[in-house]
Scaffold this active site. Structure first.
Site, PDB file in Angstrom:
ATOM      1  N   GLU A 265     -52.683  -2.338 -22.453  1.00 16.24           N
ATOM      2  CA  GLU A 265     -52.285  -3.820 -22.594  1.00 16.24           C
ATOM      3  C   GLU A 265     -50.893  -3.908 -21.795  1.00 16.24           C
ATOM      4  O   GLU A 265     -49.974  -3.222 -22.686  1.00 16.24           O
ATOM      5  CB  GLU A 265     -52.225  -4.478 -23.990  1.00 16.24           C
ATOM      6  CG  GLU A 265     -52.141  -6.064 -24.018  1.00 16.24           C
ATOM      7  CD  GLU A 265     -51.274  -6.625 -25.125  1.00 16.24           C
ATOM      8  OE1 GLU A 265     -51.574  -6.116 -26.556  1.00 16.24           O
ATOM      9  OE2 GLU A 265     -50.311  -7.255 -24.731  1.00 16.24           O
ATOM     10  N   CYS A 302     -46.216 -10.250 -26.254  1.00 14.98           N
ATOM     11  CA  CYS A 302     -46.995 -10.360 -25.074  1.00 14.98           C
ATOM     12  C   CYS A 302     -47.547 -11.818 -24.813  1.00 14.98           C
ATOM     13  O   CYS A 302     -48.002 -12.069 -23.895  1.00 14.98           O
ATOM     14  CB  CYS A 302     -48.251  -9.441 -25.660  1.00 14.98           C
ATOM     15  SG  CYS A 302     -48.623  -9.172 -27.226  1.00 14.98           S
TER      16      CYS A 302
HETATM   17  P1  NAP Z   1     -42.698   1.566 -22.040  1.00 13.27           P
HETATM   18  O1  NAP Z   1     -41.614   2.080 -21.214  1.00 13.27           O
HETATM   19  O2  NAP Z   1     -44.063   1.298 -21.079  1.00 13.27           O
HETATM   20  O3  NAP Z   1     -43.260   2.672 -23.209  1.00 13.27           O
HETATM   21  C1  NAP Z   1     -44.193   2.524 -23.909  1.00 13.27           C
HETATM   22  C2  NAP Z   1     -44.386   4.007 -24.599  1.00 13.27           C
HETATM   23  O4  NAP Z   1     -45.166   4.787 -23.561  1.00 13.27           O
HETATM   24  C3  NAP Z   1     -43.125   4.941 -24.852  1.00 13.27           C
HETATM   25  O5  NAP Z   1     -43.747   5.479 -25.955  1.00 13.27           O
HETATM   26  C4  NAP Z   1     -43.117   5.527 -23.809  1.00 13.27           C
HETATM   27  O6  NAP Z   1     -42.343   6.865 -24.054  1.00 13.27           O
HETATM   28  C5  NAP Z   1     -44.387   5.664 -23.117  1.00 13.27           C
HETATM   29  N1  NAP Z   1     -44.569   6.139 -21.781  1.00 13.27           N
HETATM   30  C6  NAP Z   1     -43.945   5.030 -20.942  1.00 13.27           C
HETATM   31  N2  NAP Z   1     -44.271   5.651 -19.635  1.00 13.27           N
HETATM   32  C7  NAP Z   1     -45.086   6.827 -19.650  1.00 13.27           C
HETATM   33  C8  NAP Z   1     -45.276   7.932 -18.951  1.00 13.27           C
HETATM   34  N3  NAP Z   1     -45.128   7.731 -17.615  1.00 13.27           N
HETATM   35  N4  NAP Z   1     -45.781   8.993 -19.572  1.00 13.27           N
HETATM   36  C9  NAP Z   1     -45.627   9.399 -20.721  1.00 13.27           C
HETATM   37  N5  NAP Z   1     -45.157   8.579 -21.460  1.00 13.27           N
HETATM   38  C10 NAP Z   1     -44.961   7.108 -21.223  1.00 13.27           C
HETATM   39  O7  NAP Z   1     -42.656   0.404 -22.943  1.00 13.27           O
HETATM   40  P2  NAP Z   1     -41.592  -0.291 -23.711  1.00 13.27           P
HETATM   41  O8  NAP Z   1     -40.471   0.974 -23.912  1.00 13.27           O
HETATM   42  O9  NAP Z   1     -42.049  -1.030 -24.907  1.00 13.27           O
HETATM   43  O10 NAP Z   1     -40.490  -1.429 -23.070  1.00 13.27           O
HETATM   44  C11 NAP Z   1     -40.367  -1.155 -21.798  1.00 13.27           C
HETATM   45  C12 NAP Z   1     -40.862  -2.530 -20.875  1.00 13.27           C
HETATM   46  O11 NAP Z   1     -42.200  -2.513 -21.071  1.00 13.27           O
HETATM   47  C13 NAP Z   1     -40.401  -3.974 -21.323  1.00 13.27           C
HETATM   48  O12 NAP Z   1     -39.112  -4.187 -20.721  1.00 13.27           O
HETATM   49  C14 NAP Z   1     -41.344  -4.882 -20.716  1.00 13.27           C
HETATM   50  O13 NAP Z   1     -41.254  -5.108 -19.574  1.00 13.27           O
HETATM   51  C15 NAP Z   1     -42.455  -3.861 -21.155  1.00 13.27           C
HETATM   52  N6  NAP Z   1     -43.395  -4.228 -22.152  1.00 13.27           N
HETATM   53  C16 NAP Z   1     -44.083  -5.638 -22.099  1.00 13.27           C
HETATM   54  C17 NAP Z   1     -44.984  -5.675 -23.451  1.00 13.27           C
HETATM   55  C18 NAP Z   1     -45.831  -6.943 -23.441  1.00 13.27           C
HETATM   56  O14 NAP Z   1     -46.568  -7.234 -24.395  1.00 13.27           O
HETATM   57  N7  NAP Z   1     -46.210  -7.609 -22.153  1.00 13.27           N
HETATM   58  C19 NAP Z   1     -44.765  -4.942 -24.719  1.00 13.27           C
HETATM   59  C20 NAP Z   1     -43.929  -4.167 -24.772  1.00 13.27           C
HETATM   60  C21 NAP Z   1     -43.153  -3.714 -23.640  1.00 13.27           C
HETATM   61  P3  NAP Z   1     -40.858   6.923 -24.060  1.00 13.27           P
HETATM   62  O15 NAP Z   1     -40.255   5.788 -24.850  1.00 13.27           O
HETATM   63  O16 NAP Z   1     -40.184   8.239 -24.623  1.00 13.27           O
HETATM   64  O17 NAP Z   1     -40.636   6.561 -22.689  1.00 13.27           O
END
Ligand code: NAP
Length: 525
Positions: A265, A302
């Site tokens: 998601e 979200c």
């Molecule tokens: P994220 O960077 O996508 O990370 C989510 C989880 O996945 C973390 O545990 C991260 O680990 C892991 N992860 C991400 N990319 C990975 C990869 N290539 N390989 C392995 N593991 C990976 O999301 P976030 O930290 O929650 O927030 C960052 C951005 O995501 C926000 O600025 C926003 O734009 C978006 N977001 C959107 C929603 C929504 O509901 N629309 C919700 C949350 C976030 P690490 O932390 O160790 O990197």
């Protein structure tokens, strides 16, 4: 509860193998005790072997046993609710009361899934009895039930540290399906994660279940998540977060020798359409309500509505002024992580570069990680020419889109990619336009709301929290609601089985009195 900072792998508290971290209090920008362990691929392997070893016994627990286990998790979450809310507030900068509610919701969700399990409908039992006399050839007896896919890896989300995290809907629905869970804790709330994980592990132990039913790992960087997705004993993955992260993991899983489903998601701007009569009659009220919803969780939700589309004309100026007023009065508030804050600031600059006008800002930020509310405006043609304007800016910002006429409103609706939700505000005289807009929205979103905004708190049988890409990677499923269990199930057919060998739920005398589809007709319970 004294937080140990360990990884919880089966029954073991496992110390750091790859360094440690401390939680950040984003309100003060200070680190908080204690140290939390990082693990790596070796710990993922340990957890996956245990989850695999647990699978046969756990997936064959009786419905009554499994339901009781889920209820014990709920009771355990209730018992730690205040402590969990306090630690989560510390790790997020968001109000304690919000997390009392989120923890209560998480416990309720486990109880709801206990009910789903007891009722047994998720098994989708079907019996097509033998027809030995059938011509030109006899039919054998066929019986079907759904079983769990296998161990599931769940990535905890940053933005709802309980209800989309360790004890969130993904964990509740996977455990309800009979799947052991390995939870990858989000580093934004390690203490809150440990409190939830212990509540679940204590329930595993109280019910005498195999220790591999639940583990929680944590790591630094991508290696731990990659190891989970790659592990041959993991059979499904769920993820809530960025499109970039979600798609990296999705693609990785499809490159495995045995590809597995990854339910991500990712992103949604939840477009809101005000139809002309509603605009003329209630423009200010709708604009005010829209900004109020947009500001929930500092825009880090979200279902946060972030694009509002209205036709220039009667009521437009009133709508615009109400939105500007509400945004300019909004206090800057702490965002969840430095990464999310930084992405928000960059996202706003990108919107301005793409041609949006900044027409209101909230009160200035006091602290480093404060997110200042922002309202941008653009005309419909510009949005149609510049798809970047329709990208999510995760945080407390909204884009007002002024369109020339009904044709342009429909063109803008057609330009949106997949969404979790969309809303229409309408009066009776708007029904004609609404009927033309509806099929456009149905193709692009999992939930359509009339005269309100999508509400994240409802967890029901009819809840859909999903939608076409890029809202999710698989629009056939929902990640919230009672049918989210279907993500972790697959059908197995039993053909020509003697009654004594059949699973109990498929035996001729229906000993558990479960609903079954017999020869195409639903049996009543
Ligand atoms: P994220 O960077 O996508 O990370 C989510 C989880 O996945 C973390 O545990 C991260 O680990 C892991 N992860 C991400 N990319 C990975 C990869 N290539 N390989 C392995 N593991 C990976 O999301 P976030 O930290 O929650 O927030 C960052 C951005 O995501 C926000 O600025 C926003 O734009 C978006 N977001 C959107 C929603 C929504 O509901 N629309 C919700 C949350 C976030 P690490 O932390 O160790 O990197």
């Amino acid at each position: 509860m004294r937080l140990s900072g360990h990884l919880l792998i089966g029954a073991a508290d496992v110390p750091a193998s790859e360094g440690t971290m401390k939680a950040l209090n984003p309100a003060t920008n200070q680190l908080i005790e204690p140290e939390f362990a990082f693990g790596g691929p070796a710990q993922v392997d340990q957890a996956a072997m245990l989850a695999d070893a647990a699978f046969d016994s756990y997936s064959h627990t009786s419905l009554a046993e499994r339901a009781a286990f889920l209820e014990t998790i709920a009771d355990n979450l209730d018992a730690v609710r205040s402590e969990l809310a306090a630690r989560t507030a510390l790790e997020t900068g968001l109000p304690h009361a919000q997390f009392e509610g989120e923890a209560a919701r998480a416990a309720t969700q486990f109880r709801q899934f206990a009910d789903v399990v007891r009722k047994g409908r998720f098994l989708q039992l079907a019996i097509d009895p033998a027809q030995p006399e059938r011509q030109p050839r006899p039919r054998m007896d066929h019986r079907l039930q759904k079983i769990a896919l296998g161990p599931v890896a769940i990535f905890g989300a940053s933005n709802f540290p309980i209800s989309y995290s360790v004890a969130g809907g993904d964990t509740a629905s996977a455990l309800a399906a009979g799947a052991p869970v390995i939870l990858k804790a989000h580093n934004a709330h390690p203490g809150a994660s440990e409190i939830q994980a212990r509540a679940i592990r204590n329930a595993v132990q109280a019910h005498g279940l195999h220790e591999g039913v639940f583990s929680m790992v944590r790591g630094d960087g991508n290696a731990i998540g990659e190891a989970l997705v790659d592990h041959p004993l993991i059979k499904a993955v769920t993820f809530t977060g960025s499109e970039q992260g979600g798609m990296a993991l999705y693609r990785r899983a499809q490159l495995r020798p045995d590809p597995i489903p990854v339910f991500t998601e990712m992103t949604s701007v939840n477009p809101t359409f005000i139809l002309p009569d509603a605009l003329a009659v209630r423009g200010a009220e709708i604009g005010d309500g829209f900004i109020e919803r947009m500001l929930v969780n500092v825009g880090q939700a979200c279902l946060c509505p972030s694009i509002l589309i209205a036709i220039k004309g009667a009521g437009f100026e009133t709508l615009r002024s109400a939105m500007r007023k509400r945004v300019s009065e909004a206090p800057a508030r702490t965002m969840l992580t430095p990464g999310i804050h930084g992405a928000y600031v960059k996202g706003l600059m990108a919107m301005e570069s793409a041609g949006a006008d900044l027409i209101a800002v909230g009160t200035p930020a006091d602290a480093t990680l404060d997110g200042r509310a922002a309202l941008l405006e653009v005309d419909g043609q510009r949005l149609l020419n510049e798809p970047a304007l329709a990208h999510e800016v995760f945080g407390p910002s909204a884009l007002l889109v002024s369109v020339d006429d009904e044709a342009q409103l429909l063109a803008v609706a057609r330009s949106f990619k997949g969404q979790l939700s969309a809303a229409m505000h309408l009066e009776d005289r708007d029904l004609g336009l609404a009927r033309r807009l509806l099929p456009i929205l149905e193709r692009r979103t999992g939930r359509i709301v009339v005269n309100a905004f999508a509400h994240p708190q409802e967890v029901t049988y009819a809840t859909v929290h999903g939608g076409p890409f890029p809202a999710t990677s698989d629009s056939r499923f929902t990640s919230v609601g009672m049918t989210s269990i279907e993500r972790f199930l697959r059908p197995v057919a039993y053909q020509g089985f003697p009654d004594a060998l059949l699973p109990e739920v498929l035996r001729e005398d229906n000993p558990l009195n479960l609903p079954r589809n017999v020869d195409g007709a639903h049996s009543a319970v």
